[in-house]
Write an enzyme that holds these catalytic residues in place. Structure first.
Site, PDB file in Angstrom:
ATOM      1  N   SER A 145       0.858  -1.185   0.000  1.00  0.00           N
ATOM      2  CA  SER A 145       0.000   0.000   0.000  1.00  0.00           C
ATOM      3  C   SER A 145       0.895   1.235   0.000  1.00  0.00           C
ATOM      4  CB  SER A 145      -0.865   0.008   1.259  1.00  0.00           C
ATOM      5  OG  SER A 145      -1.468   1.288   1.417  1.00  0.00           O
ATOM      6  N   TYR A 158      -1.915  -1.689  10.161  1.00  0.00           N
ATOM      7  CA  TYR A 158      -2.091  -2.131   8.757  1.00  0.00           C
ATOM      8  C   TYR A 158      -0.847  -1.838   7.920  1.00  0.00           C
ATOM      9  CZ  TYR A 158      -3.806  -1.739   3.921  1.00  0.00           C
ATOM     10  OH  TYR A 158      -3.956  -1.844   2.557  1.00  0.00           O
TER      11      TYR A 158
HETATM   12  N1  LIG Z   1      -8.524  -0.186  -1.858  1.00  0.00           N
HETATM   13  C1  LIG Z   1      -7.452   0.482  -1.484  1.00  0.00           C
HETATM   14  O1  LIG Z   1      -7.478   1.698  -1.309  1.00  0.00           O
HETATM   15  C2  LIG Z   1      -6.143  -0.253  -1.283  1.00  0.00           C
HETATM   16  C3  LIG Z   1      -4.962   0.508  -1.292  1.00  0.00           C
HETATM   17  C4  LIG Z   1      -3.750  -0.125  -1.113  1.00  0.00           C
HETATM   18  C5  LIG Z   1      -3.703  -1.486  -0.940  1.00  0.00           C
HETATM   19  N2  LIG Z   1      -4.862  -2.215  -0.931  1.00  0.00           N
HETATM   20  C6  LIG Z   1      -4.742  -3.659  -0.754  1.00  0.00           C
HETATM   21  O2  LIG Z   1      -5.314  -4.310  -1.869  1.00  0.00           O
HETATM   22  C7  LIG Z   1      -5.811  -5.583  -1.477  1.00  0.00           C
HETATM   23  C8  LIG Z   1      -7.256  -5.744  -1.929  1.00  0.00           C
HETATM   24  O3  LIG Z   1      -8.040  -4.716  -1.364  1.00  0.00           O
HETATM   25  P1  LIG Z   1      -9.456  -4.291  -1.997  1.00  0.00           P
HETATM   26  O4  LIG Z   1      -9.469  -2.815  -1.994  1.00  0.00           O
HETATM   27  O5  LIG Z   1      -9.702  -5.002  -3.246  1.00  0.00           O
HETATM   28  O6  LIG Z   1     -10.437  -4.799  -0.850  1.00  0.00           O
HETATM   29  P2  LIG Z   1     -11.957  -5.335  -0.974  1.00  0.00           P
HETATM   30  O7  LIG Z   1     -12.655  -4.685  -2.119  1.00  0.00           O
HETATM   31  O8  LIG Z   1     -12.514  -5.173   0.388  1.00  0.00           O
HETATM   32  O9  LIG Z   1     -11.804  -6.902  -1.326  1.00  0.00           O
HETATM   33  C9  LIG Z   1     -11.167  -7.740  -0.408  1.00  0.00           C
HETATM   34  C10 LIG Z   1     -10.981  -9.118  -0.996  1.00  0.00           C
HETATM   35  O10 LIG Z   1     -10.179  -9.883  -0.064  1.00  0.00           O
HETATM   36  C11 LIG Z   1     -10.941 -10.985   0.386  1.00  0.00           C
HETATM   37  N3  LIG Z   1     -10.672 -11.206   1.806  1.00  0.00           N
HETATM   38  C12 LIG Z   1     -10.897 -10.376   2.842  1.00  0.00           C
HETATM   39  N4  LIG Z   1     -10.530 -10.941   4.005  1.00  0.00           N
HETATM   40  C13 LIG Z   1     -10.036 -12.158   3.690  1.00  0.00           C
HETATM   41  C14 LIG Z   1      -9.531 -13.246   4.453  1.00  0.00           C
HETATM   42  N5  LIG Z   1      -9.443 -13.216   5.787  1.00  0.00           N
HETATM   43  N6  LIG Z   1      -9.138 -14.355   3.784  1.00  0.00           N
HETATM   44  C15 LIG Z   1      -9.241 -14.425   2.448  1.00  0.00           C
HETATM   45  N7  LIG Z   1      -9.739 -13.454   1.675  1.00  0.00           N
HETATM   46  C16 LIG Z   1     -10.129 -12.336   2.296  1.00  0.00           C
HETATM   47  C17 LIG Z   1     -12.402 -10.674   0.107  1.00  0.00           C
HETATM   48  O11 LIG Z   1     -13.136 -11.893  -0.021  1.00  0.00           O
HETATM   49  P3  LIG Z   1     -14.760 -11.935   0.195  1.00  0.00           P
HETATM   50  O12 LIG Z   1     -15.353 -11.288  -1.033  1.00  0.00           O
HETATM   51  O13 LIG Z   1     -15.114 -13.369   0.294  1.00  0.00           O
HETATM   52  O14 LIG Z   1     -15.038 -11.155   1.438  1.00  0.00           O
HETATM   53  C18 LIG Z   1     -12.276  -9.882  -1.180  1.00  0.00           C
HETATM   54  O15 LIG Z   1     -12.112 -10.744  -2.283  1.00  0.00           O
HETATM   55  C19 LIG Z   1      -5.611  -5.682   0.039  1.00  0.00           C
HETATM   56  O16 LIG Z   1      -4.417  -6.391   0.308  1.00  0.00           O
HETATM   57  C20 LIG Z   1      -5.455  -4.228   0.451  1.00  0.00           C
HETATM   58  O17 LIG Z   1      -4.709  -4.122   1.629  1.00  0.00           O
HETATM   59  C21 LIG Z   1      -6.083  -1.624  -1.117  1.00  0.00           C
END
Ligand SMILES: NC(=O)c1ccc[n+]([C@@H]2O[C@H](COP(=O)([O-])OP(=O)(O)OC[C@H]3O[C@@H](n4cnc5c(N)ncnc54)[C@H](OP(=O)(O)O)[C@@H]3O)[C@@H](O)[C@H]2O)c1
Length: 253
Positions: A145, A158
């Site tokens: 991130s 985090y």
């Molecule tokens: N969005 C941002 O601003 C941002 C910025 C920087 C980095 N990131 C990183 O990008 C990655 C994805 O984030 P996102 O924004 O796509 O989040 P998201 O839209 O909330 O999606 C999260 C995904 O991870 C899965 N998940 C959550 N908890 C889990 C667990 N305990 N075991 C297995 N799978 C799990 C969810 O599965 P279900 O659908 O089954 O719940 C979903 O597929 C993360 O590592 C996050 O830290 C995000």
């Protein structure tokens, strides 16, 4: 052009993981996604990839629960043999994650452990246990991130786990290079997804605040990230190794 290659993407049911899965499939790579609880959304992603002409499948996995990983690898191996006619994956994308917003002063041990288990310990051991299933010459793509480079209040635990993943990426690259496996880490800036309760997408003040601190003048969208990860799965990206690649539109430069 279709290949016989396979990518495993954790957390591919929604948000960035879904977008990565769709972009990777467009490169002619077959896809296995995992979901934690949202099977319905995962099945929709599988259907979308199949419609686009690639093979796809979904498996349940809680990436924070290390004791389930042996059974997961057994299910994965069975799926690879039965559905894909192989016993190896070529790409592992460690994407699954959650956001917990809490100041350093107020972070509880429970919150810390949950973030630690999902974002660092789980990713560490899932990758370790997947090593025999990753083909020589394959790639691992971890997800960090922007918050590991700059600090905004509320993400001490985090962002620290993401910082740990950035360090781990270098060690993995060094130690797995002998097998021809490249390991990189993509660091998205703030992106509009469900992450952290959908705050970046749904809270106008937060959205505008981030846009004003971003050189390109807006917050990120899933489509800003999926293609970057897909590129790292291509032949053209073969010499990129042990790198942190930030895709944030120039946040806090
Ligand atoms: N969005 C941002 O601003 C941002 C910025 C920087 C980095 N990131 C990183 O990008 C990655 C994805 O984030 P996102 O924004 O796509 O989040 P998201 O839209 O909330 O999606 C999260 C995904 O991870 C899965 N998940 C959550 N908890 C889990 C667990 N305990 N075991 C297995 N799978 C799990 C969810 O599965 P279900 O659908 O089954 O719940 C979903 O597929 C993360 O590592 C996050 O830290 C995000």
């Amino acid at each position: 052009m279709s290949t016989n290659k396979i990518a495993l993407i954790t957390g591919g049911s929604r948000g960035l993981g879904k977008n990565m899965a769709l972009h990777i499939a467009k490169k002619g790579i077959n896809v296995v996604i995992t979901y934690n609880s949202n099977k319905e959304e995962a099945d929709k992603v599988v259907a979308e990839i199949e419609q686009a002409g690639q093979k796809a499948a979904a498996l349940q996995l809680n990436t924070g629960d290390v004791k389930t990983f042996d059974a997961f690898i057994t299910s994965l191996t069975g799926l690879l043999q039965n559905t894909f006619g192989t016993d190896k994956i070529n790409f592992l994308v460690n994407n699954a994650g959650i956001g917990i917003h809490a100041s350093f002063a107020e972070t509880t041990e429970e919150q810390f452990d949950e973030l630690m288990n999902i974002h660092f310990k789980g990713t560490f051991f899932l990758t370790q246990k997947a090593l025999p299933v990753i083909a020589d010459g394959g790639r691992i793509i971890n997800i960090s991130s922007g918050l590991a480079r700059f600090s905004t209040p509320g993400y001490a635990a985090y962002a620290s786990m993401k910082g740990a993943m950035e360090t781990l990426t270098k060690y993995q690259a060094k130690e797995l290079g002998a097998r021809g496996i490249a390991v990189n880490i993509v660091a998205p800036g703030a992106i509009e997804t469900d992450f952290g309760g959908g705050m970046v997408r749904d809270n106008e003040q937060v959205n505008k605040g981030i846009a004003s601190q971003t050189a390109l003048g807006r917050v990120g969208l899933p489509d800003d990230i999926g293609g970057v990860v897909a590129f790292l799965c291509t032949e053209e990206a073969r010499w990129i190794n042990a790198q942190r690649i930030e895709a944030s539109g120039g946040m806090f430069v």
